[in-house]
Design an enzyme around this catalytic site. Structure first.
Site, PDB file in Angstrom:
ATOM      1  N   ASN A 102       0.852  -1.194   0.000  1.00  0.00           N
ATOM      2  CA  ASN A 102       0.000   0.000   0.000  1.00  0.00           C
ATOM      3  C   ASN A 102       0.884   1.239   0.000  1.00  0.00           C
ATOM      4  O   ASN A 102       1.692   1.431   0.913  1.00  0.00           O
ATOM      5  CB  ASN A 102      -0.909  -0.002   1.232  1.00  0.00           C
ATOM      6  N   HIS A 135     -13.137  -4.188   1.720  1.00  0.00           N
ATOM      7  CA  HIS A 135     -12.812  -3.745   0.370  1.00  0.00           C
ATOM      8  C   HIS A 135     -14.008  -3.982  -0.557  1.00  0.00           C
ATOM      9  O   HIS A 135     -15.002  -4.607  -0.171  1.00  0.00           O
ATOM     10  CB  HIS A 135     -11.584  -4.490  -0.175  1.00  0.00           C
ATOM     11  N   LYS A 139     -12.635  -7.463  -5.123  1.00  0.00           N
ATOM     12  CA  LYS A 139     -11.413  -7.981  -4.498  1.00  0.00           C
ATOM     13  C   LYS A 139     -11.750  -9.305  -3.824  1.00  0.00           C
ATOM     14  O   LYS A 139     -12.412  -9.341  -2.784  1.00  0.00           O
ATOM     15  CB  LYS A 139     -10.859  -6.984  -3.477  1.00  0.00           C
TER      16      LYS A 139
END
Length: 263
Positions: A102, A135, A139
């Site tokens: 990330n 999410h 995903k």
């Protein structure tokens, strides 16, 4: 600076827009139909490449970019089993690589706070951690790469937590949309786990860009920290900032090294 993009999905488009807004030139865009262009002169002219593709393609993309003499920012996840091999090859090629689950600046500040809190909780056994990540429904893998990074941070800095355990995935619909993660968790069958393990429960809902919550729960209260992404732009901006940071460098770097310099 000149930037090459490897991967041109939603994230690639967001990175392109933000890079141009910051005054950068996109000199090459590599996608599934023109992967051979990594070997082109246009690609080699880049000061840095930003790679967001798939676990299957990312390792080879990184090595080929290093072979072209272009430092690489890699945001693809799911290729940890090849990480050592890829880093060794990049080093042999005298290249540069910064790979992270990330690149959001906010998430990485959150991870610093997470690790400091985990260290404090080593001395307070009445508090036990639990992580929830949410999410978008597209995903399918779980837990998220960010959740795993956060979990590894807790394990590294808390003397009581030695592993993390996947509690599974929950799809949010009209039947549970009004419930909190904790309320939903109470209704599901959870796998057995060690008392020194950090439970991680995943949710998939609509188009949520990414939310991570860590609870430290006791019999009398709960301390909770949360990072909630509002869009992909935070991830894209962080990736562009990482490209700016790695340009002209050689070696294998971590997002922690970059954050230390920024902060």
């Amino acid at each position: 600076m000149k930037i090459a993009l490897i991967g041109y999905g939603k994230m690639g488009h967001a990175i392109e827009r933000i890079a141009r807004e910051r005054g950068h030139e996109i000199v090459s865009i590599i996608d599934v139909d023109n992967n051979a262009d990594i070997d082109s002169e246009a690609f080699a002219s880049a000061d840095a490449a930003i790679e967001f593709t798939t676990p299957a393609t990312a390792p080879d993309n990184v090595v080929r970019a290093a072979a072209a003499g272009v430092p690489v920012i890699c945001g693809s996840t799911g290729w940890a089993s090849r990480r050592e091999e890829v880093e060794k090859r990049v080093s042999e090629l005298d290249g540069a690589l910064l790979a992270s689950s990330n690149f959001s600046i906010g998430v990485n500040v959150f991870n610093i706070v997470n690790r400091k809190l985990a260290a404090l909780m080593s001395h307070l056994p009445q508090y036990m951690p639990h992580m929830y990540e949410t999410h978008h429904v597209h995903k399918l893998d779980h837990p998220s790469g960010t959740a795993i990074t956060l979990a590894e941070g807790i394990i590294a800095d808390n003397s009581r937590i030695n592993s993390w355990a996947d509690e599974g995935i929950v799809w949010i619909d009209e039947n549970n949309a009004s419930m909190t993660p904790q309320e939903i968790e109470a209704t599901i069958e959870k796998p057995a786990m060690d008392t020194d393990a950090l439970p991680v429960l995943s949710f998939r809902e609509g188009e949520v860009p990414g939310t991570h919550t860590i609870d430290w729960d006791s019999a009398v209260d709960c301390i909770s920290i949360t990072h909630r992404a509002k869009s992909r732009d935070g991830f894209a901006l962080g990736a562009v900032m990482a490209a700016e940071w790695i340009a002209g460098r050689k070696g294998i770097f971590t997002i922690e090294t970059m954050m230390e310099e920024l902060l």
